[in-house]
Design a protein around this motif. Structure first.
Motif, short mmCIF file in Angstrom:
data_model
loop_
_atom_site.label_atom_id
_atom_site.label_comp_id
_atom_site.label_asym_id
_atom_site.label_seq_id
_atom_site.Cartn_x
_atom_site.Cartn_y
_atom_site.Cartn_z
N ILE A 48 29.03 31.51 36.43
CA ILE A 48 30.06 31.55 37.10
C ILE A 48 30.24 33.28 37.22
O ILE A 48 29.83 34.19 38.44
CB ILE A 48 31.62 31.16 37.66
CG1 ILE A 48 31.87 30.05 37.42
CG2 ILE A 48 32.25 32.08 39.26
CD1 ILE A 48 33.33 28.86 38.12
N GLN A 49 30.71 33.66 35.84
CA GLN A 49 30.71 34.93 36.19
C GLN A 49 29.02 35.75 35.80
O GLN A 49 28.93 37.26 36.34
CB GLN A 49 32.01 35.60 34.82
CG GLN A 49 33.32 35.25 35.06
CD GLN A 49 33.37 34.11 34.90
OE1 GLN A 49 33.44 32.95 34.52
NE2 GLN A 49 34.12 33.60 36.13
N GLU A 50 28.38 34.80 35.10
CA GLU A 50 27.16 35.75 34.63
C GLU A 50 26.14 35.17 36.60
O GLU A 50 25.77 36.19 36.33
CB GLU A 50 26.26 34.27 34.24
CG GLU A 50 27.15 34.21 32.46
CD GLU A 50 26.47 33.67 31.72
OE1 GLU A 50 26.59 33.83 30.54
OE2 GLU A 50 25.22 32.09 32.54
N ALA A 51 26.83 34.87 37.15
CA ALA A 51 26.08 34.73 38.42
C ALA A 51 26.27 35.83 38.88
O ALA A 51 25.41 36.67 40.43
CB ALA A 51 26.40 33.76 39.10
N GLN A 52 27.98 36.25 39.24
CA GLN A 52 28.57 37.02 40.44
C GLN A 52 27.75 38.45 39.39
O GLN A 52 27.23 39.19 40.68
CB GLN A 52 29.81 37.53 40.00
CG GLN A 52 30.45 36.07 41.14
CD GLN A 52 32.03 35.89 40.51
OE1 GLN A 52 32.56 36.34 41.12
NE2 GLN A 52 32.57 35.51 39.41
N ALA A 53 28.00 38.81 37.93
CA ALA A 53 27.18 39.88 37.35
C ALA A 53 25.97 39.66 37.82
O ALA A 53 25.17 41.42 37.77
CB ALA A 53 26.99 39.54 35.72
N MET A 54 24.99 38.91 38.00
CA MET A 54 23.90 38.97 38.31
C MET A 54 23.52 39.20 40.37
O MET A 54 22.45 38.75 40.83
CB MET A 54 22.82 37.63 38.69
CG MET A 54 22.73 37.69 36.95
SD MET A 54 21.34 38.92 36.26
CE MET A 54 19.88 38.24 37.29
N GLU A 55 25.08 39.52 40.88
CA GLU A 55 24.90 39.76 41.83
C GLU A 55 24.46 38.20 42.89
O GLU A 55 24.16 38.40 44.11
CB GLU A 55 23.92 40.73 42.64
CG GLU A 55 23.96 41.66 41.98
CD GLU A 55 23.52 43.27 42.06
OE1 GLU A 55 23.11 42.97 43.70
OE2 GLU A 55 23.56 44.30 41.69
N LYS A 107 27.24 42.04 45.63
CA LYS A 107 27.66 43.82 45.18
C LYS A 107 28.86 43.80 44.64
O LYS A 107 29.77 44.07 43.74
CB LYS A 107 27.49 44.68 45.97
CG LYS A 107 26.59 44.35 46.73
CD LYS A 107 24.78 45.43 45.11
CE LYS A 107 23.77 46.13 46.52
NZ LYS A 107 23.18 46.52 45.51
N ARG A 108 29.82 42.85 45.35
CA ARG A 108 31.60 43.06 45.02
C ARG A 108 31.49 42.16 43.85
O ARG A 108 32.77 42.17 42.92
CB ARG A 108 32.46 42.35 46.03
CG ARG A 108 34.07 42.18 46.03
CD ARG A 108 34.27 43.41 45.84
NE ARG A 108 35.97 43.31 45.76
CZ ARG A 108 36.62 43.28 44.37
NH1 ARG A 108 34.96 43.58 43.16
NH2 ARG A 108 37.93 43.61 44.24
N GLY A 109 31.23 40.74 43.50
CA GLY A 109 31.02 40.29 42.33
C GLY A 109 31.00 40.94 41.08
O GLY A 109 31.48 40.54 40.41
N ARG A 110 29.70 41.53 41.39
CA ARG A 110 29.46 42.55 39.82
C ARG A 110 30.25 43.56 39.72
O ARG A 110 30.44 43.60 38.43
CB ARG A 110 28.27 43.07 40.18
CG ARG A 110 27.02 44.63 39.79
CD ARG A 110 26.71 43.89 38.46
NE ARG A 110 26.35 45.07 37.58
CZ ARG A 110 25.89 44.36 36.20
NH1 ARG A 110 25.63 43.43 36.14
NH2 ARG A 110 25.59 45.18 35.16
N GLN A 111 31.12 43.77 40.55
CA GLN A 111 32.42 45.55 40.20
C GLN A 111 32.97 44.28 39.54
O GLN A 111 33.66 44.49 38.63
CB GLN A 111 32.93 45.74 42.04
CG GLN A 111 31.49 46.71 42.28
CD GLN A 111 31.86 47.45 43.79
OE1 GLN A 111 33.28 46.65 44.16
NE2 GLN A 111 31.36 47.80 44.41
N PHE A 112 33.80 42.78 40.05
CA PHE A 112 34.64 42.30 40.03
C PHE A 112 34.27 41.89 38.46
O PHE A 112 35.26 41.71 37.30
CB PHE A 112 35.29 40.92 40.40
CG PHE A 112 35.67 39.96 39.59
CD1 PHE A 112 36.86 40.15 39.84
CD2 PHE A 112 35.56 38.75 39.42
CE1 PHE A 112 38.29 39.58 39.26
CE2 PHE A 112 35.84 37.58 38.85
CZ PHE A 112 37.08 37.50 38.83
#
Length: 415
Positions: A330-337, A388-393
Protein backbone atom coordinates in the motif's frame (compact mmCIF):
# COMPACT_ATOMS: atom_id res chain seq x y z
CA UNK A 1 23.37 4.96 18.71
CA UNK A 2 25.96 4.81 15.94
CA UNK A 3 28.30 2.54 17.86
CA UNK A 4 25.67 0.14 19.14
CA UNK A 5 25.99 -3.55 18.34
CA UNK A 6 22.64 -4.96 17.26
CA UNK A 7 21.73 -8.61 16.70
CA UNK A 8 18.82 -9.03 14.28
CA UNK A 9 17.15 -12.45 14.63
CA UNK A 10 15.01 -13.91 11.83
CA UNK A 11 13.69 -17.36 10.96
CA UNK A 12 14.43 -17.47 7.22
CA UNK A 13 17.06 -15.68 5.16
CA UNK A 14 16.95 -14.55 2.45
CA UNK A 15 13.18 -14.36 2.16
CA UNK A 16 11.42 -12.91 -0.89
CA UNK A 17 8.43 -11.85 1.24
CA UNK A 18 10.46 -10.14 3.98
CA UNK A 19 12.49 -7.51 2.12
CA UNK A 20 11.42 -5.03 4.81
CA UNK A 21 13.87 -6.72 7.19
CA UNK A 22 16.71 -6.21 4.71
CA UNK A 23 15.64 -2.58 4.36
CA UNK A 24 15.77 -2.15 8.12
CA UNK A 25 19.21 -3.74 8.40
CA UNK A 26 20.54 -1.58 5.56
CA UNK A 27 19.09 1.47 7.27
CA UNK A 28 20.77 0.65 10.57
CA UNK A 29 24.09 0.04 8.85
CA UNK A 30 23.74 3.34 7.00
CA UNK A 31 23.62 5.24 10.30
CA UNK A 32 26.66 3.38 11.63
CA UNK A 33 25.17 0.56 13.70
CA UNK A 34 27.17 -2.68 13.88
CA UNK A 35 24.51 -5.19 12.82
CA UNK A 36 24.85 -8.98 13.07
CA UNK A 37 22.20 -11.07 11.31
CA UNK A 38 21.22 -14.37 12.96
CA UNK A 39 18.98 -16.72 10.95
CA UNK A 40 17.49 -20.07 11.97
CA UNK A 41 17.15 -21.34 8.39
CA UNK A 42 18.98 -20.72 5.12
CA UNK A 43 16.66 -20.34 2.11
CA UNK A 44 18.02 -21.59 -1.20
CA UNK A 45 16.89 -20.81 -4.73
CA UNK A 46 14.91 -17.63 -4.09
CA UNK A 47 15.23 -14.52 -6.28
CA UNK A 48 17.83 -12.17 -4.82
CA UNK A 49 16.81 -8.53 -4.42
CA UNK A 50 19.35 -5.85 -5.24
CA UNK A 51 19.02 -4.46 -1.68
CA UNK A 52 20.83 -7.57 -0.37
CA UNK A 53 23.99 -6.51 -2.15
CA UNK A 54 24.14 -3.01 -0.71
CA UNK A 55 26.02 -4.22 2.39
CA UNK A 56 26.88 -7.73 1.18
CA UNK A 57 24.38 -9.23 3.64
CA UNK A 58 24.42 -12.72 2.13
CA UNK A 59 28.00 -13.15 3.34
CA UNK A 60 27.34 -11.76 6.80
CA UNK A 61 24.70 -14.16 8.12
CA UNK A 62 25.25 -16.55 11.03
CA UNK A 63 23.05 -19.56 10.34
CA UNK A 64 21.73 -21.78 13.12
CA UNK A 65 23.10 -25.32 13.03
CA UNK A 66 20.12 -27.62 13.45
CA UNK A 67 20.59 -30.44 15.99
CA UNK A 68 20.66 -33.91 14.34
CA UNK A 69 17.72 -36.16 15.20
CA UNK A 70 20.02 -39.07 16.05
CA UNK A 71 21.28 -38.78 19.66
CA UNK A 72 24.61 -40.31 18.69
CA UNK A 73 25.12 -37.93 15.79
CA UNK A 74 23.97 -35.02 17.94
CA UNK A 75 26.72 -35.90 20.44
CA UNK A 76 29.30 -36.29 17.67
CA UNK A 77 28.46 -32.86 16.20
CA UNK A 78 28.60 -31.42 19.72
CA UNK A 79 32.25 -32.51 20.19
CA UNK A 80 33.09 -31.51 16.63
CA UNK A 81 31.68 -28.06 17.33
CA UNK A 82 33.78 -27.68 20.49
CA UNK A 83 36.99 -28.48 18.61
CA UNK A 84 36.11 -26.06 15.81
CA UNK A 85 35.31 -23.11 18.07
CA UNK A 86 37.64 -23.89 21.00
CA UNK A 87 39.29 -20.48 21.02
CA UNK A 88 36.02 -18.57 20.57
CA UNK A 89 33.90 -20.28 23.21
CA UNK A 90 32.41 -18.27 26.04
CA UNK A 91 33.06 -21.00 28.60
CA UNK A 92 30.72 -19.82 31.36
CA UNK A 93 27.83 -19.78 28.89
CA UNK A 94 28.88 -23.15 27.50
CA UNK A 95 28.95 -24.87 30.90
CA UNK A 96 25.66 -23.28 31.84
CA UNK A 97 24.04 -24.76 28.71
CA UNK A 98 25.10 -28.32 29.69
CA UNK A 99 24.50 -28.00 33.45
CA UNK A 100 22.25 -31.03 34.07
CA UNK A 101 21.81 -30.15 37.74
CA UNK A 102 20.35 -26.77 36.83
CA UNK A 103 18.52 -27.56 33.60
CA UNK A 104 17.91 -31.33 33.72
CA UNK A 105 16.73 -32.89 30.44
CA UNK A 106 17.16 -29.61 28.56
CA UNK A 107 20.89 -29.91 29.30
CA UNK A 108 21.64 -33.63 28.89
CA UNK A 109 19.58 -33.80 25.67
CA UNK A 110 21.77 -30.92 24.41
CA UNK A 111 18.63 -28.92 23.54
CA UNK A 112 19.83 -25.90 25.50
CA UNK A 113 23.33 -26.16 24.05
CA UNK A 114 22.07 -26.05 20.45
CA UNK A 115 19.63 -23.24 21.22
CA UNK A 116 22.51 -21.28 22.79
CA UNK A 117 25.07 -21.78 20.01
CA UNK A 118 25.07 -18.16 18.80
CA UNK A 119 25.84 -16.91 22.30
CA UNK A 120 28.31 -19.61 23.33
CA UNK A 121 30.64 -18.40 20.61
CA UNK A 122 31.84 -15.06 21.90
CA UNK A 123 29.66 -12.36 20.40
CA UNK A 124 28.93 -9.17 22.27
CA UNK A 125 25.72 -7.29 21.61
CA UNK A 126 24.14 -4.19 23.09
CA UNK A 127 20.64 -5.19 22.03
CA UNK A 128 18.87 -8.15 20.45
CA UNK A 129 16.06 -7.38 18.01
CA UNK A 130 13.98 -10.42 17.02
CA UNK A 131 11.49 -10.34 14.17
CA UNK A 132 8.28 -12.34 14.72
CA UNK A 133 6.98 -13.52 18.06
CA UNK A 134 8.15 -17.12 17.79
CA UNK A 135 11.76 -16.07 17.21
CA UNK A 136 11.59 -13.60 20.07
CA UNK A 137 10.27 -16.37 22.32
CA UNK A 138 13.27 -18.60 21.50
CA UNK A 139 15.65 -15.80 22.49
CA UNK A 140 13.58 -15.03 25.60
CA UNK A 141 13.88 -18.72 26.59
CA UNK A 142 17.66 -18.25 26.67
CA UNK A 143 17.27 -15.18 28.88
CA UNK A 144 15.07 -17.15 31.24
CA UNK A 145 17.73 -19.89 31.44
CA UNK A 146 20.51 -17.41 32.16
CA UNK A 147 22.31 -17.96 28.85
CA UNK A 148 21.71 -14.35 27.89
CA UNK A 149 22.12 -11.79 30.69
CA UNK A 150 18.92 -10.30 32.04
CA UNK A 151 20.49 -6.91 31.45
CA UNK A 152 20.76 -7.46 27.69
CA UNK A 153 17.67 -5.79 26.15
CA UNK A 154 15.38 -7.85 23.94
CA UNK A 155 13.10 -6.09 21.47
CA UNK A 156 10.63 -8.17 19.46
CA UNK A 157 8.72 -7.04 16.40
CA UNK A 158 5.37 -8.67 15.70
CA UNK A 159 4.19 -8.67 12.10
CA UNK A 160 0.76 -10.29 12.05
CA UNK A 161 0.72 -14.02 11.43
CA UNK A 162 2.48 -14.39 14.80
CA UNK A 163 -0.52 -12.85 16.59
CA UNK A 164 -3.74 -14.46 15.32
CA UNK A 165 -6.97 -13.17 16.95
CA UNK A 166 -8.56 -16.55 17.69
CA UNK A 167 -5.40 -17.72 19.50
CA UNK A 168 -5.04 -14.77 21.88
CA UNK A 169 -5.59 -16.85 25.02
CA UNK A 170 -3.14 -19.56 23.94
CA UNK A 171 -0.37 -16.99 23.40
CA UNK A 172 -0.24 -16.43 27.15
CA UNK A 173 1.35 -19.89 27.27
CA UNK A 174 3.01 -20.02 23.84
CA UNK A 175 4.84 -16.74 24.43
CA UNK A 176 5.32 -17.11 28.19
CA UNK A 177 9.08 -16.59 28.00
CA UNK A 178 8.73 -13.65 25.64
CA UNK A 179 6.11 -11.84 27.70
CA UNK A 180 8.25 -12.25 30.82
CA UNK A 181 11.65 -11.41 29.34
CA UNK A 182 11.12 -8.92 26.50
CA UNK A 183 11.90 -5.28 27.20
CA UNK A 184 9.60 -3.94 24.49
CA UNK A 185 7.60 -4.82 21.39
CA UNK A 186 7.08 -3.03 18.10
CA UNK A 187 4.04 -3.44 15.86
CA UNK A 188 3.20 -1.94 12.48
CA UNK A 189 -0.27 -0.52 13.20
CA UNK A 190 -2.64 0.24 16.12
CA UNK A 191 -4.67 -2.82 15.05
CA UNK A 192 -1.81 -5.15 15.97
CA UNK A 193 -1.09 -3.19 19.14
CA UNK A 194 -4.59 -4.00 20.40
CA UNK A 195 -4.02 -7.72 19.83
CA UNK A 196 -0.65 -7.66 21.64
CA UNK A 197 -2.14 -5.92 24.66
CA UNK A 198 -4.95 -8.47 24.79
CA UNK A 199 -2.49 -11.37 24.76
CA UNK A 200 0.20 -10.00 27.05
CA UNK A 201 -0.73 -9.93 30.74
CA UNK A 202 2.35 -7.80 31.52
CA UNK A 203 2.69 -4.08 30.85
CA UNK A 204 5.56 -4.41 28.39
CA UNK A 205 5.96 -1.22 26.31
CA UNK A 206 4.53 -1.43 22.79
CA UNK A 207 5.77 0.95 20.10
CA UNK A 208 4.06 1.49 16.75
CA UNK A 209 6.74 1.31 14.07
CA UNK A 210 5.44 0.67 10.55
CA UNK A 211 7.39 -1.36 8.04
CA UNK A 212 9.18 1.08 5.76
CA UNK A 213 10.56 1.34 2.25
CA UNK A 214 13.18 3.15 0.22
CA UNK A 215 11.34 6.03 -1.43
CA UNK A 216 14.34 6.69 -3.66
CA UNK A 217 13.87 3.18 -5.06
CA UNK A 218 10.06 3.25 -5.18
CA UNK A 219 9.87 6.36 -7.30
CA UNK A 220 8.07 6.87 -10.58
CA UNK A 221 10.50 7.39 -13.44
CA UNK A 222 8.19 6.79 -16.41
CA UNK A 223 4.75 7.97 -17.40
CA UNK A 224 2.20 5.34 -18.37
CA UNK A 225 1.75 5.60 -22.12
CA UNK A 226 -1.06 3.10 -22.75
CA UNK A 227 -3.99 5.36 -21.86
CA UNK A 228 -6.49 3.11 -23.64
CA UNK A 229 -6.69 0.82 -20.62
CA UNK A 230 -7.19 1.61 -16.95
CA UNK A 231 -4.99 -0.88 -15.08
CA UNK A 232 -5.79 -2.10 -11.58
CA UNK A 233 -3.17 -4.04 -9.64
CA UNK A 234 -3.58 -6.47 -6.74
CA UNK A 235 -0.44 -7.65 -4.94
CA UNK A 236 -0.44 -10.23 -2.17
CA UNK A 237 -0.57 -13.89 -1.33
CA UNK A 238 -3.57 -15.66 -2.82
CA UNK A 239 -5.16 -16.58 0.50
CA UNK A 240 -8.58 -15.90 1.97
CA UNK A 241 -7.74 -12.91 4.15
CA UNK A 242 -6.28 -11.06 1.14
CA UNK A 243 -9.56 -11.68 -0.74
CA UNK A 244 -8.09 -11.86 -4.25
CA UNK A 245 -11.39 -13.22 -5.60
CA UNK A 246 -13.00 -9.92 -4.64
CA UNK A 247 -10.53 -8.13 -6.89
CA UNK A 248 -11.92 -10.17 -9.79
CA UNK A 249 -15.50 -9.40 -8.74
CA UNK A 250 -14.65 -5.69 -8.54
CA UNK A 251 -13.34 -5.80 -12.09
CA UNK A 252 -16.54 -7.51 -13.22
CA UNK A 253 -18.63 -4.85 -11.47
CA UNK A 254 -16.73 -2.16 -13.37
CA UNK A 255 -17.33 -3.94 -16.68
CA UNK A 256 -21.04 -4.20 -15.87
CA UNK A 257 -21.01 -0.42 -15.30
CA UNK A 258 -19.61 -0.04 -18.81
CA UNK A 259 -15.93 0.43 -17.97
CA UNK A 260 -14.79 -2.37 -20.24
CA UNK A 261 -11.38 -0.77 -20.68
CA UNK A 262 -10.36 -1.78 -17.15
CA UNK A 263 -7.87 -4.60 -16.59
CA UNK A 264 -6.68 -6.42 -13.46
CA UNK A 265 -3.10 -7.51 -12.79
CA UNK A 266 -2.73 -10.07 -9.97
CA UNK A 267 0.71 -10.49 -8.39
CA UNK A 268 1.14 -13.38 -5.95
CA UNK A 269 0.98 -17.11 -5.36
CA UNK A 270 -1.20 -19.13 -3.04
CA UNK A 271 -3.75 -21.87 -2.58
CA UNK A 272 -6.53 -19.83 -4.19
CA UNK A 273 -4.74 -19.59 -7.53
CA UNK A 274 -6.72 -22.36 -9.26
CA UNK A 275 -10.09 -21.17 -7.98
CA UNK A 276 -9.21 -17.65 -9.11
CA UNK A 277 -8.52 -18.86 -12.63
CA UNK A 278 -11.84 -20.69 -12.61
CA UNK A 279 -13.65 -17.53 -11.44
CA UNK A 280 -12.01 -15.49 -14.20
CA UNK A 281 -13.25 -18.01 -16.76
CA UNK A 282 -16.75 -18.14 -15.29
CA UNK A 283 -17.01 -14.34 -15.53
CA UNK A 284 -15.51 -14.37 -19.06
CA UNK A 285 -12.69 -12.04 -18.06
CA UNK A 286 -9.76 -14.00 -19.51
CA UNK A 287 -8.75 -11.08 -21.76
CA UNK A 288 -8.74 -8.61 -18.85
CA UNK A 289 -7.12 -10.49 -15.95
CA UNK A 290 -3.41 -11.27 -15.87
CA UNK A 291 -1.83 -13.47 -13.19
CA UNK A 292 1.92 -13.13 -12.69
CA UNK A 293 2.69 -15.30 -9.66
CA UNK A 294 5.38 -14.16 -7.21
CA UNK A 295 7.61 -11.39 -8.48
CA UNK A 296 10.81 -9.79 -7.28
CA UNK A 297 10.78 -6.29 -5.84
CA UNK A 298 12.14 -4.96 -9.13
CA UNK A 299 9.31 -6.59 -11.10
CA UNK A 300 6.66 -5.37 -8.65
CA UNK A 301 7.97 -1.84 -9.02
CA UNK A 302 7.69 -2.13 -12.80
CA UNK A 303 4.08 -3.36 -12.58
CA UNK A 304 3.18 -0.45 -10.28
CA UNK A 305 4.78 1.99 -12.71
CA UNK A 306 2.39 0.95 -15.47
CA UNK A 307 -0.76 0.73 -13.34
CA UNK A 308 -3.40 3.30 -12.39
CA UNK A 309 -4.58 2.14 -8.96
CA UNK A 310 -3.77 -0.48 -6.32
CA UNK A 311 -6.59 -2.33 -4.60
CA UNK A 312 -6.39 -4.34 -1.37
CA UNK A 313 -9.87 -5.76 -0.66
CA UNK A 314 -8.79 -7.87 2.34
CA UNK A 315 -11.26 -9.33 4.83
CA UNK A 316 -11.21 -10.93 8.27
CA UNK A 317 -10.43 -14.61 7.74
CA UNK A 318 -13.49 -16.69 8.57
CA UNK A 319 -11.51 -19.38 10.38
CA UNK A 320 -9.09 -17.47 12.58
CA UNK A 321 -10.42 -13.87 12.30
CA UNK A 322 -7.00 -12.73 11.09
CA UNK A 323 -6.65 -9.68 8.82
CA UNK A 324 -3.90 -7.75 7.08
CA UNK A 325 -1.96 -5.78 9.69
CA UNK A 326 -0.28 -3.23 7.39
CA UNK A 327 0.26 -4.33 3.79
CA UNK A 328 3.54 -2.65 2.78
CA UNK A 329 2.57 -2.69 -0.89
CA UNK A 330 0.00 0.00 0.00
CA UNK A 331 2.86 2.35 0.84
CA UNK A 332 4.94 1.15 -2.12
CA UNK A 333 2.09 2.00 -4.48
CA UNK A 334 1.63 5.46 -2.96
CA UNK A 335 5.36 6.08 -3.27
CA UNK A 336 4.91 5.29 -6.98
CA UNK A 337 2.13 7.93 -7.08
CA UNK A 338 -0.74 5.46 -7.36
CA UNK A 339 -4.00 6.06 -5.51
CA UNK A 340 -4.91 3.08 -3.32
CA UNK A 341 -8.29 1.61 -2.48
CA UNK A 342 -8.30 -0.65 0.58
CA UNK A 343 -10.80 -2.29 2.88
CA UNK A 344 -11.29 -1.30 6.51
CA UNK A 345 -10.30 -4.78 7.73
CA UNK A 346 -7.30 -4.96 10.07
CA UNK A 347 -4.63 -2.29 9.88
CA UNK A 348 -4.62 -1.34 6.19
CA UNK A 349 -6.73 1.77 6.78
CA UNK A 350 -3.92 3.31 8.84
CA UNK A 351 -1.55 3.29 5.86
CA UNK A 352 -3.20 6.03 3.76
CA UNK A 353 -5.22 9.21 4.10
CA UNK A 354 -8.82 8.40 3.22
CA UNK A 355 -10.07 10.83 0.59
CA UNK A 356 -6.60 12.32 0.00
CA UNK A 357 -4.29 9.49 -1.07
CA UNK A 358 -6.94 6.89 -1.73
CA UNK A 359 -10.16 5.45 -0.36
CA UNK A 360 -11.11 3.15 2.53
CA UNK A 361 -14.08 0.90 1.74
CA UNK A 362 -16.03 -1.43 3.99
CA UNK A 363 -14.66 -4.99 3.82
CA UNK A 364 -16.64 -7.16 1.43
CA UNK A 365 -18.31 -4.21 -0.31
CA UNK A 366 -17.58 -5.00 -3.97
CA UNK A 367 -19.85 -2.21 -5.22
CA UNK A 368 -18.16 0.26 -2.84
CA UNK A 369 -14.77 -0.61 -4.34
CA UNK A 370 -16.16 -0.25 -7.85
CA UNK A 371 -17.60 3.19 -7.03
CA UNK A 372 -14.27 4.36 -5.56
CA UNK A 373 -12.39 3.23 -8.64
CA UNK A 374 -15.06 4.80 -10.84
CA UNK A 375 -14.22 8.20 -9.32
CA UNK A 376 -10.63 7.78 -10.49
CA UNK A 377 -11.70 6.54 -13.89
CA UNK A 378 -13.86 9.62 -14.46
CA UNK A 379 -11.50 12.19 -12.97
CA UNK A 380 -7.91 11.89 -14.12
CA UNK A 381 -6.94 15.07 -12.26
CA UNK A 382 -8.17 13.48 -9.02
CA UNK A 383 -6.10 10.39 -9.75
CA UNK A 384 -2.98 12.50 -10.34
CA UNK A 385 -3.61 14.67 -7.28
CA UNK A 386 -4.09 11.64 -5.01
CA UNK A 387 -0.95 10.07 -6.43
CA UNK A 388 1.15 13.16 -5.68
CA UNK A 389 -0.27 13.48 -2.16
CA UNK A 390 0.35 9.78 -1.55
CA UNK A 391 4.00 10.21 -2.46
CA UNK A 392 4.33 13.07 0.05
CA UNK A 393 2.58 11.05 2.75
CA UNK A 394 4.87 8.04 2.36
CA UNK A 395 8.01 10.18 2.25
CA UNK A 396 6.99 11.79 5.53
CA UNK A 397 5.96 8.71 7.51
CA UNK A 398 7.23 5.51 5.84
CA UNK A 399 10.66 6.23 4.38
CA UNK A 400 13.33 3.91 5.78
CA UNK A 401 15.48 6.82 6.93
CA UNK A 402 12.60 8.27 8.94
CA UNK A 403 11.74 4.92 10.51
CA UNK A 404 15.37 4.04 11.33
CA UNK A 405 15.54 7.23 13.40
CA UNK A 406 12.39 6.11 15.23
CA UNK A 407 13.91 2.65 15.76
CA UNK A 408 17.11 4.20 17.13
CA UNK A 409 14.97 6.14 19.60
CA UNK A 410 13.28 2.90 20.70
CA UNK A 411 16.66 1.22 21.17
CA UNK A 412 17.80 4.17 23.25
CA UNK A 413 14.64 4.03 25.37
CA UNK A 414 15.13 0.38 26.35
CA UNK A 415 18.90 0.38 26.78
Amino acid sequence: MKSKRVAIVVKYFPSISETFIVNQINGLKAVGCNVTLLAYHRVEGVPIHSSLHEYNLLNEVYYFKQPPKSKLKRLFVFFQWIVRYWFKIHWSVFFNSINIFKHGKEAYSLKLFYESQWFIVKQDFDIIHAHFGMNGNRIAYLKAKGIIPKTLPLLTTFHGYDMVPNQIDSYKTTYKYLFNEANAFTVNTPYLEILIRQANPNKTPVYILPVGLDTNYFKRTLIKKDAHYFDIVFCGRLISLKAPEQAVLILKALHVKGFVNTRLHIIGEGKLKLSLKQLVEELNLQEFVFMFGSLTQDDIKEKLEFSDVLIMPGIYDRKNKRAETQGLVIQEAQAMELPVVVSDAGGMKYGLIDGETGFVVKAGDVDGFAKAIEKLLLDNELKIRMGKRGRQFVEQYYDNKVLVKELEAIYKAIL
